[in-house]
Design a protein around this motif. Sequence first.
Motif, mmCIF file in Angstrom:
data_model
loop_
_atom_site.group_PDB
_atom_site.id
_atom_site.type_symbol
_atom_site.label_atom_id
_atom_site.label_comp_id
_atom_site.label_asym_id
_atom_site.label_seq_id
_atom_site.Cartn_x
_atom_site.Cartn_y
_atom_site.Cartn_z
ATOM 1 N N GLY A 1 -16.756 -9.103 54.086
ATOM 2 C CA GLY A 1 -17.342 -9.763 55.254
ATOM 3 C C GLY A 1 -16.878 -9.137 56.555
ATOM 4 N N MET A 2 -15.598 -8.789 56.628
ATOM 5 C CA MET A 2 -15.096 -8.140 57.843
ATOM 6 C C MET A 2 -15.720 -6.762 58.028
ATOM 7 S SD MET A 2 -11.101 -9.322 58.099
ATOM 8 C CE MET A 2 -10.666 -9.218 56.351
ATOM 9 N N LEU A 3 -15.861 -6.031 56.936
ATOM 10 C CA LEU A 3 -16.497 -4.716 57.005
ATOM 11 C C LEU A 3 -17.945 -4.838 57.479
ATOM 12 C CD1 LEU A 3 -16.703 -1.663 56.449
ATOM 13 C CD2 LEU A 3 -17.158 -2.240 54.042
ATOM 14 N N GLN A 4 -18.673 -5.786 56.925
ATOM 15 C CA GLN A 4 -20.062 -5.997 57.324
ATOM 16 C C GLN A 4 -20.160 -6.301 58.820
ATOM 17 O OE1 GLN A 4 -21.557 -9.077 54.653
ATOM 18 N NE2 GLN A 4 -20.429 -8.093 52.995
ATOM 19 N N PHE A 5 -19.246 -7.142 59.295
ATOM 20 C CA PHE A 5 -19.256 -7.510 60.710
ATOM 21 C C PHE A 5 -18.972 -6.306 61.598
ATOM 22 C CE2 PHE A 5 -17.026 -8.879 64.552
ATOM 23 C CZ PHE A 5 -18.002 -9.683 65.120
ATOM 24 N N ILE A 6 -18.013 -5.483 61.209
ATOM 25 C CA ILE A 6 -17.690 -4.289 61.991
ATOM 26 C C ILE A 6 -18.910 -3.376 62.090
ATOM 27 C CG2 ILE A 6 -16.310 -2.176 62.045
ATOM 28 C CD1 ILE A 6 -14.054 -3.843 60.667
ATOM 29 N N VAL A 7 -19.539 -3.103 60.942
ATOM 30 C CA VAL A 7 -20.704 -2.211 60.937
ATOM 31 C C VAL A 7 -21.838 -2.802 61.766
ATOM 32 C CG1 VAL A 7 -22.497 -1.178 59.484
ATOM 33 C CG2 VAL A 7 -20.106 -1.145 58.731
ATOM 34 N N TRP A 8 -22.112 -4.071 61.553
ATOM 35 C CA TRP A 8 -23.214 -4.745 62.250
ATOM 36 C C TRP A 8 -23.018 -4.691 63.764
ATOM 37 C CZ3 TRP A 8 -24.812 -10.284 60.264
ATOM 38 C CH2 TRP A 8 -26.050 -10.651 60.804
ATOM 39 N N THR A 9 -21.799 -4.982 64.216
ATOM 40 C CA THR A 9 -21.511 -4.987 65.644
ATOM 41 C C THR A 9 -21.574 -3.576 66.215
ATOM 42 O OG1 THR A 9 -20.101 -6.934 65.308
ATOM 43 C CG2 THR A 9 -19.860 -5.761 67.391
ATOM 44 N N ALA A 10 -21.090 -2.608 65.468
ATOM 45 C CA ALA A 10 -21.145 -1.214 65.916
ATOM 46 C C ALA A 10 -22.593 -0.730 66.017
ATOM 47 C CB ALA A 10 -20.348 -0.318 64.971
ATOM 48 N N LEU A 11 -23.438 -1.129 65.067
ATOM 49 C CA LEU A 11 -24.858 -0.756 65.151
ATOM 50 C C LEU A 11 -25.500 -1.357 66.401
ATOM 51 C CD1 LEU A 11 -26.035 -1.153 61.432
ATOM 52 C CD2 LEU A 11 -25.533 0.980 62.655
ATOM 53 N N GLU A 12 -25.163 -2.594 66.699
ATOM 54 C CA GLU A 12 -25.696 -3.246 67.893
ATOM 55 C C GLU A 12 -25.308 -2.475 69.141
ATOM 56 O OE1 GLU A 12 -25.931 -5.248 71.468
ATOM 57 O OE2 GLU A 12 -23.979 -4.906 70.533
#
Length: 199
Positions: A128-139
């Motif tokens: 979940g933390m990894l997903q959040f990091i990637v998602w926020t970085a893509l944004e």
Amino acid sequence: MSHNFMQAVKERRSIYGLSKEQVVSADRIQEIVDDAVKYAPSAFNSQSARVVVLLGGQSDKLWDITRETLRKIVPAEQFASTEDRINNFSAGYGTILFFEDQMVVETLQNQFTSYADNFPIWSNQSSGMLQFIVWTALEQEGLGASLQHYNPIIDDEVRATWELPTSWKLIAQMPFGKPTAQPGGKDINPLSDRVKIFQ
């Protein structure tokens, strides 16, 4: 594009309207994913995360698999709305697949038996933390994304199609691309019911 951390957190939203127009290079996408995988925390530094990045036609192939899998189980009279949803995801530039390597989890369970029941939970928390990091970085790069969960019904075909190890457990799918629509409003429940501070 530069934001401070909390501003990026606030701006990360589920974006369902996507296009295939390239916003950043494939190399930049890989750099984001590589850094996220390297630096996302994991219990006992287990580093159990595994990621597959699908771009262009490879991403389309994932959503073709998902569409045809769902066609077999969704009643025909309800399938049109399901297909529309899948078409939104396949309209994007790519999809990131998040996995957790169960061999790593099971090794830790065997090594630290008193924590055995917790390792699958910690594995999911790390993912979940990894997903959040990637998602926020893509944004931050100007990309829109959302998080989907068509696992486990697509797991076997995904592993077979991309020849992935059987120990890789699919956790989530993140379609992304250039946003073609703004996110809807976000209701936020009262923080007084959700946060307690004691001094």
